[in-house]
Scaffold this motif. Structure first.
Motif, PDB file in Angstrom:
ATOM      1  N   ASN A   3       0.817  -1.203   0.000  1.00 52.38           N
ATOM      2  CA  ASN A   3       0.000   0.000   0.000  1.00 52.38           C
ATOM      3  C   ASN A   3       0.853   1.256   0.000  1.00 52.38           C
ATOM      4  OD1 ASN A   3      -2.390  -1.402  -0.088  1.00 52.38           O
ATOM      5  ND2 ASN A   3      -2.648  -1.412   2.128  1.00 52.38           N
ATOM      6  N   LEU A   4       1.953   1.243   0.733  1.00 52.72           N
ATOM      7  CA  LEU A   4       2.861   2.390   0.762  1.00 52.72           C
ATOM      8  C   LEU A   4       3.446   2.639  -0.628  1.00 52.72           C
ATOM      9  CD1 LEU A   4       4.299   4.595   2.346  1.00 52.72           C
ATOM     10  CD2 LEU A   4       6.047   2.912   2.931  1.00 52.72           C
ATOM     11  N   GLU A   5       3.854   1.575  -1.299  1.00 51.54           N
ATOM     12  CA  GLU A   5       4.408   1.710  -2.656  1.00 51.54           C
ATOM     13  C   GLU A   5       3.338   2.234  -3.617  1.00 51.54           C
ATOM     14  OE1 GLU A   5       7.510   1.602  -4.001  1.00 51.54           O
ATOM     15  OE2 GLU A   5       7.998   1.590  -1.881  1.00 51.54           O
ATOM     16  N   GLU A   6       2.114   1.751  -3.493  1.00 53.40           N
ATOM     17  CA  GLU A   6       1.027   2.226  -4.351  1.00 53.40           C
ATOM     18  C   GLU A   6       0.777   3.709  -4.127  1.00 53.40           C
ATOM     19  OE1 GLU A   6      -2.232  -0.370  -3.459  1.00 53.40           O
ATOM     20  OE2 GLU A   6      -1.488  -1.949  -4.773  1.00 53.40           O
ATOM     21  N   TYR A  41       2.523  16.179   0.909  1.00 55.21           N
ATOM     22  CA  TYR A  41       2.617  14.847   1.523  1.00 55.21           C
ATOM     23  C   TYR A  41       2.133  13.760   0.568  1.00 55.21           C
ATOM     24  CZ  TYR A  41       3.442  16.962   6.128  1.00 55.21           C
ATOM     25  OH  TYR A  41       3.956  17.648   7.192  1.00 55.21           O
ATOM     26  N   MET A  42       1.055  14.044  -0.149  1.00 49.67           N
ATOM     27  CA  MET A  42       0.512  13.054  -1.092  1.00 49.67           C
ATOM     28  C   MET A  42       1.474  12.819  -2.250  1.00 49.67           C
ATOM     29  SD  MET A  42      -3.502  13.998  -1.338  1.00 49.67           S
ATOM     30  CE  MET A  42      -4.582  13.741   0.044  1.00 49.67           C
ATOM     31  N   GLU A  43       2.031  13.893  -2.797  1.00 53.27           N
ATOM     32  CA  GLU A  43       2.950  13.747  -3.924  1.00 53.27           C
ATOM     33  C   GLU A  43       4.202  12.964  -3.538  1.00 53.27           C
ATOM     34  OE1 GLU A  43       1.933  17.639  -6.714  1.00 53.27           O
ATOM     35  OE2 GLU A  43       3.854  17.548  -5.697  1.00 53.27           O
ATOM     36  N   SER A  44       4.620  13.080  -2.292  1.00 52.43           N
ATOM     37  CA  SER A  44       5.816  12.365  -1.859  1.00 52.43           C
ATOM     38  C   SER A  44       5.516  10.951  -1.366  1.00 52.43           C
ATOM     39  CB  SER A  44       6.533  13.159  -0.772  1.00 52.43           C
ATOM     40  OG  SER A  44       5.734  13.219   0.394  1.00 52.43           O
ATOM     41  N   GLY A  45       4.229  10.604  -1.289  1.00 52.29           N
ATOM     42  CA  GLY A  45       3.851   9.269  -0.840  1.00 52.29           C
ATOM     43  C   GLY A  45       3.795   9.122   0.661  1.00 52.29           C
ATOM     44  N   ASP A  46       3.901  10.242   1.385  1.00 54.59           N
ATOM     45  CA  ASP A  46       3.871  10.196   2.845  1.00 54.59           C
ATOM     46  C   ASP A  46       2.452  10.177   3.409  1.00 54.59           C
ATOM     47  OD1 ASP A  46       6.618  10.216   2.982  1.00 54.59           O
ATOM     48  OD2 ASP A  46       6.746  12.398   3.119  1.00 54.59           O
ATOM     49  N   ARG A  47       1.463  10.347   2.555  1.00 53.88           N
ATOM     50  CA  ARG A  47       0.079  10.333   2.986  1.00 53.88           C
ATOM     51  C   ARG A  47      -0.749   9.636   1.915  1.00 53.88           C
ATOM     52  NH1 ARG A  47      -2.227  15.632   5.488  1.00 53.88           N
ATOM     53  NH2 ARG A  47      -0.818  14.889   7.091  1.00 53.88           N
ATOM     54  N   GLY A  48      -1.701   8.845   2.361  1.00 50.68           N
ATOM     55  CA  GLY A  48      -2.599   8.171   1.434  1.00 50.68           C
ATOM     56  C   GLY A  48      -3.457   9.177   0.674  1.00 50.68           C
ATOM     57  N   ILE A  49      -3.995   8.735  -0.440  1.00 54.64           N
ATOM     58  CA  ILE A  49      -4.806   9.607  -1.281  1.00 54.64           C
ATOM     59  C   ILE A  49      -6.252   9.125  -1.225  1.00 54.64           C
ATOM     60  CG2 ILE A  49      -5.196  10.378  -3.656  1.00 54.64           C
ATOM     61  CD1 ILE A  49      -1.830   9.441  -3.265  1.00 54.64           C
ATOM     62  N   LEU A  50      -7.133  10.008  -0.812  1.00 51.62           N
ATOM     63  CA  LEU A  50      -8.542   9.664  -0.720  1.00 51.62           C
ATOM     64  C   LEU A  50      -9.191   9.664  -2.104  1.00 51.62           C
ATOM     65  CD1 LEU A  50      -9.508  11.924   2.329  1.00 51.62           C
ATOM     66  CD2 LEU A  50      -9.079   9.449   2.348  1.00 51.62           C
ATOM     67  N   CYS A  51     -10.226   8.860  -2.232  1.00 46.23           N
ATOM     68  CA  CYS A  51     -10.959   8.791  -3.500  1.00 46.23           C
ATOM     69  C   CYS A  51     -11.486  10.161  -3.920  1.00 46.23           C
ATOM     70  CB  CYS A  51     -12.118   7.807  -3.392  1.00 46.23           C
ATOM     71  SG  CYS A  51     -11.592   6.105  -3.227  1.00 46.23           S
ATOM     72  N   ILE A  52     -11.947  10.967  -2.968  1.00 45.01           N
ATOM     73  CA  ILE A  52     -12.495  12.277  -3.305  1.00 45.01           C
ATOM     74  C   ILE A  52     -11.440  13.175  -3.939  1.00 45.01           C
ATOM     75  CG2 ILE A  52     -12.128  13.307  -1.018  1.00 45.01           C
ATOM     76  CD1 ILE A  52     -15.174  13.921  -3.274  1.00 45.01           C
ATOM     77  N   VAL A  53     -10.186  13.017  -3.542  1.00 43.86           N
ATOM     78  CA  VAL A  53      -9.098  13.813  -4.132  1.00 43.86           C
ATOM     79  C   VAL A  53      -8.925  13.430  -5.594  1.00 43.86           C
ATOM     80  CG1 VAL A  53      -6.615  14.275  -4.071  1.00 43.86           C
ATOM     81  CG2 VAL A  53      -7.920  14.167  -1.932  1.00 43.86           C
TER      82      VAL A  53
END
Length: 84
Positions: A3-6, A41-53
């Motif tokens: 999941n982190l890699e994704e 954070y999202m671009e660097s992969g440090d935070r998950g990405i929500l479907c709404i985003v």
């Protein structure tokens, strides 16, 4: 671990999409309803990405959801995003 890699891969594609459009993190974040720091954070992969985003990116920039999530197909549904 998968999941982190994704998340990192999706974040890299979001960054690529933003750079293709040619706007700053701050402008991109505002247009999809985020703060710049959250987008970073999202671009660097440090935070998950929500479907709404992902949905907001699709709606605002005519981005291909399948490309954002899986890296398949073209970045945009049309040659260039309609709303820059």
């Amino acid at each position: 671990m998968e999941n982190l890699e994704e998340c990192k891969e999706i974040g890299m594609r979001i960054k690529q999409l933003r750079k293709e459009i040619g706007i700053s993190q701050d402008d991109f974040a505002v247009r999809i309803g985020l703060k710049q720091r959250t987008l970073s954070y999202m671009e660097s992969g440090d935070r998950g990405i929500l479907c709404i985003v992902i949905k907001n990116i699709h709606k605002e920039f005519k981005a291909n959801i399948e490309w954002i999530i899986f890296g398949k197909g073209e970045i945009f549904y049309s040659e260039f995003p309609l709303a820059i």
